[in-house]
Design a protein around this motif. Sequence first.
Motif, PDB file in Angstrom:
ATOM      1  N   ALA A   1      50.829   6.614  -9.454  1.00 47.99           N
ATOM      2  CA  ALA A   1      50.844   5.706  -8.299  1.00 47.99           C
ATOM      3  C   ALA A   1      49.926   6.231  -7.203  1.00 47.99           C
ATOM      4  O   ALA A   1      49.182   5.463  -6.571  1.00 47.99           O
ATOM      5  N   ARG A   2      49.977   7.539  -6.949  1.00 54.24           N
ATOM      6  CA  ARG A   2      49.087   8.117  -5.945  1.00 54.24           C
ATOM      7  C   ARG A   2      47.623   7.915  -6.341  1.00 54.24           C
ATOM      8  O   ARG A   2      46.774   7.612  -5.491  1.00 54.24           O
ATOM      9  N   LYS A   3      47.311   8.118  -7.614  1.00 56.56           N
ATOM     10  CA  LYS A   3      45.933   7.958  -8.076  1.00 56.56           C
ATOM     11  C   LYS A   3      45.464   6.517  -7.902  1.00 56.56           C
ATOM     12  O   LYS A   3      44.344   6.267  -7.428  1.00 56.56           O
ATOM     13  N   ILE A   4      46.332   5.581  -8.262  1.00 57.73           N
ATOM     14  CA  ILE A   4      45.968   4.163  -8.133  1.00 57.73           C
ATOM     15  C   ILE A   4      45.729   3.798  -6.669  1.00 57.73           C
ATOM     16  O   ILE A   4      44.734   3.156  -6.327  1.00 57.73           O
ATOM     17  N   LEU A   5      46.625   4.213  -5.796  1.00 55.50           N
ATOM     18  CA  LEU A   5      46.467   3.893  -4.371  1.00 55.50           C
ATOM     19  C   LEU A   5      45.218   4.559  -3.791  1.00 55.50           C
ATOM     20  O   LEU A   5      44.529   3.973  -2.947  1.00 55.50           O
ATOM     21  N   GLY A   6      44.918   5.790  -4.253  1.00 57.86           N
ATOM     22  CA  GLY A   6      43.699   6.462  -3.789  1.00 57.86           C
ATOM     23  C   GLY A   6      42.446   5.725  -4.227  1.00 57.86           C
ATOM     24  O   GLY A   6      41.493   5.583  -3.451  1.00 57.86           O
ATOM     25  N   GLU A   7      42.435   5.252  -5.478  1.00 55.50           N
ATOM     26  CA  GLU A   7      41.267   4.519  -5.978  1.00 55.50           C
ATOM     27  C   GLU A   7      41.106   3.181  -5.265  1.00 55.50           C
ATOM     28  O   GLU A   7      39.982   2.742  -4.996  1.00 55.50           O
ATOM     29  N   VAL A   8      42.221   2.534  -4.957  1.00 60.20           N
ATOM     30  CA  VAL A   8      42.153   1.272  -4.212  1.00 60.20           C
ATOM     31  C   VAL A   8      41.575   1.513  -2.824  1.00 60.20           C
ATOM     32  O   VAL A   8      40.731   0.745  -2.341  1.00 60.20           O
ATOM     33  N   ALA A   9      42.002   2.584  -2.173  1.00 60.93           N
ATOM     34  CA  ALA A   9      41.478   2.907  -0.844  1.00 60.93           C
ATOM     35  C   ALA A   9      39.992   3.229  -0.914  1.00 60.93           C
ATOM     36  O   ALA A   9      39.208   2.815  -0.050  1.00 60.93           O
ATOM     37  N   GLU A  10      39.586   3.972  -1.964  1.00 64.91           N
ATOM     38  CA  GLU A  10      38.171   4.302  -2.121  1.00 64.91           C
ATOM     39  C   GLU A  10      37.346   3.054  -2.402  1.00 64.91           C
ATOM     40  O   GLU A  10      36.229   2.900  -1.903  1.00 64.91           O
ATOM     41  N   ALA A  11      37.901   2.133  -3.209  1.00 64.51           N
ATOM     42  CA  ALA A  11      37.194   0.880  -3.483  1.00 64.51           C
ATOM     43  C   ALA A  11      37.000   0.069  -2.213  1.00 64.51           C
ATOM     44  O   ALA A  11      35.936  -0.530  -1.990  1.00 64.51           O
ATOM     45  N   ALA A  12      38.021   0.054  -1.366  1.00 61.29           N
ATOM     46  CA  ALA A  12      37.903  -0.676  -0.100  1.00 61.29           C
ATOM     47  C   ALA A  12      36.844  -0.040   0.793  1.00 61.29           C
ATOM     48  O   ALA A  12      36.041  -0.739   1.423  1.00 61.29           O
ATOM     49  N   HIS A  13      36.826   1.304   0.817  1.00 59.36           N
ATOM     50  CA  HIS A  13      35.820   2.018   1.619  1.00 59.36           C
ATOM     51  C   HIS A  13      34.419   1.725   1.094  1.00 59.36           C
ATOM     52  O   HIS A  13      33.491   1.483   1.876  1.00 59.36           O
ATOM     53  N   GLU A  14      34.277   1.733  -0.229  1.00 59.34           N
ATOM     54  CA  GLU A  14      32.972   1.449  -0.831  1.00 59.34           C
ATOM     55  C   GLU A  14      32.529   0.027  -0.532  1.00 59.34           C
ATOM     56  O   GLU A  14      31.356  -0.219  -0.236  1.00 59.34           O
ATOM     57  N   ALA A  15      33.454  -0.924  -0.601  1.00 58.57           N
ATOM     58  CA  ALA A  15      33.119  -2.315  -0.306  1.00 58.57           C
ATOM     59  C   ALA A  15      32.638  -2.472   1.127  1.00 58.57           C
ATOM     60  O   ALA A  15      31.679  -3.212   1.404  1.00 58.57           O
ATOM     61  N   ARG A  16      33.296  -1.777   2.049  1.00 57.06           N
ATOM     62  CA  ARG A  16      32.864  -1.845   3.449  1.00 57.06           C
ATOM     63  C   ARG A  16      31.479  -1.232   3.625  1.00 57.06           C
ATOM     64  O   ARG A  16      30.647  -1.745   4.391  1.00 57.06           O
ATOM     65  N   ARG A  17      31.184  -0.149   2.905  1.00 53.59           N
ATOM     66  CA  ARG A  17      29.859   0.480   3.000  1.00 53.59           C
ATOM     67  C   ARG A  17      28.784  -0.440   2.428  1.00 53.59           C
ATOM     68  O   ARG A  17      27.682  -0.549   2.980  1.00 53.59           O
ATOM     69  N   VAL A  18      29.101  -1.100   1.318  1.00 52.12           N
ATOM     70  CA  VAL A  18      28.139  -2.047   0.735  1.00 52.12           C
ATOM     71  C   VAL A  18      27.877  -3.205   1.691  1.00 52.12           C
ATOM     72  O   VAL A  18      26.735  -3.608   1.921  1.00 52.12           O
TER      73      VAL A  18
END
Length: 303
Positions: free
Chosen positions: A68-85
Motif C-alpha cells: 500500500a505504501r509503494k502504491i501510494l508513493g507511485e501515485v504521488a510520484e505520478a502526480a508530481h511528474e504530471a505537474r512537471r510535464v
Amino acid sequence: MDLRHLRYFVAVAEELHFGRAAERLNMAQPPLSQAIRQMEGDLGVELLHRTTRRVELTDAGRGYLARARKILGEVAEAAHEARRVAAGSVGHLAIGCVGSATYSLLPALSRGLSLELPGVDFSFRGEMLVPDQAAALRTGAIDLALLRPPIADLSLTVLPLRRDRLVVAVPADHPLAALRETGVADMAGADLIVHSADRRSVMYDVVLGLFRGAGVEPRIRHEVGETSTLITLVAGGLGVAVVPEPVTALGLDGVVFRPLARPAVHVDLALAHRTDRTEPHLARAVSVIRRIVSPTSGHASRS
C-alpha cells in the motif's frame, strides 16, 4: 477499493490506534472503522487484529502495508511528474541547426536551455540544410529547427529571430583579401564555392540571386553540403564564398572575412516547428531560444 481506502489503512497501520488515525485523517472514527472492515471483507483476509486495548497488524496486514505504501508513493510520484510535464519542465527535444547557427548560437543555446530547463533533455544536429530540416520536422526526427527562410510548408510555424549580414570569405593570400570590403563586381572571374544546388540550399539561391542581380555571372567551382566544408575549401585556397556573418565564429586559419560592399545584404534566421506540436516543454524552449537569439523578436508566422 480506491486510493482513499489505502490511505485509511496506512494511517491505522502506522498509528495502531483508530482514534489517532481518524484524527490524522481529519474524519470521525466510526466511518474509518467501517472502511477498514469493508477492505478486509473485500480482500477476504484480516489485516488488523483488534482487542479492547490494542490494534496489531497481522502477517497479511504487514505485507499489505508494504504494498500500500509503494502504491501510494507511485501515485504521488505520478502526480508530481504530471505537474512537471504540464509545466514544461521535463521531456526531450532535438534541435536541428543550419551551419551558421551551429557555430554562432549552439554554445549559447546549449548553456541557456540547460540552465533554464534542466529537466529537459536536449540534443542538437548541426550543419543541416533547410530542406533536410523541413523533412526532419515533419517526421519528428527533430522538434525545432534554426533555419534560413523561405520555407514553403504550411504544416510548419516559422518564428523570425534576426537578420544576418552577408560577408565574403576569402583565402588569406587572395588579392581580394587586401580590400577593406568586397563587392560582387570584385568577385567577377573569381572561383566561387557555394552550397549545393542539388540539395536545394537556400544560400545557393541567395548567392546566385546576388550575383545575377548585379549583372555578374558566377564562376562556380565547388558545391558543398556543409558550411564547415565550404570554409575549409576557402582556407585551402580553392575559391571565395559569400556566407552569413555568424560563420566568422569558425575562426579558421587561412581565411579572412570582408564585409560585402554596400548596400548591405542580409539573410533571415528563423525558428520553426510543426504547427500541431503544442507540448509545454517545446513552448518553453521556443521562448528561451527567442529570448537568447532575439530579445525583441516578433510574433509567429506561418510559411
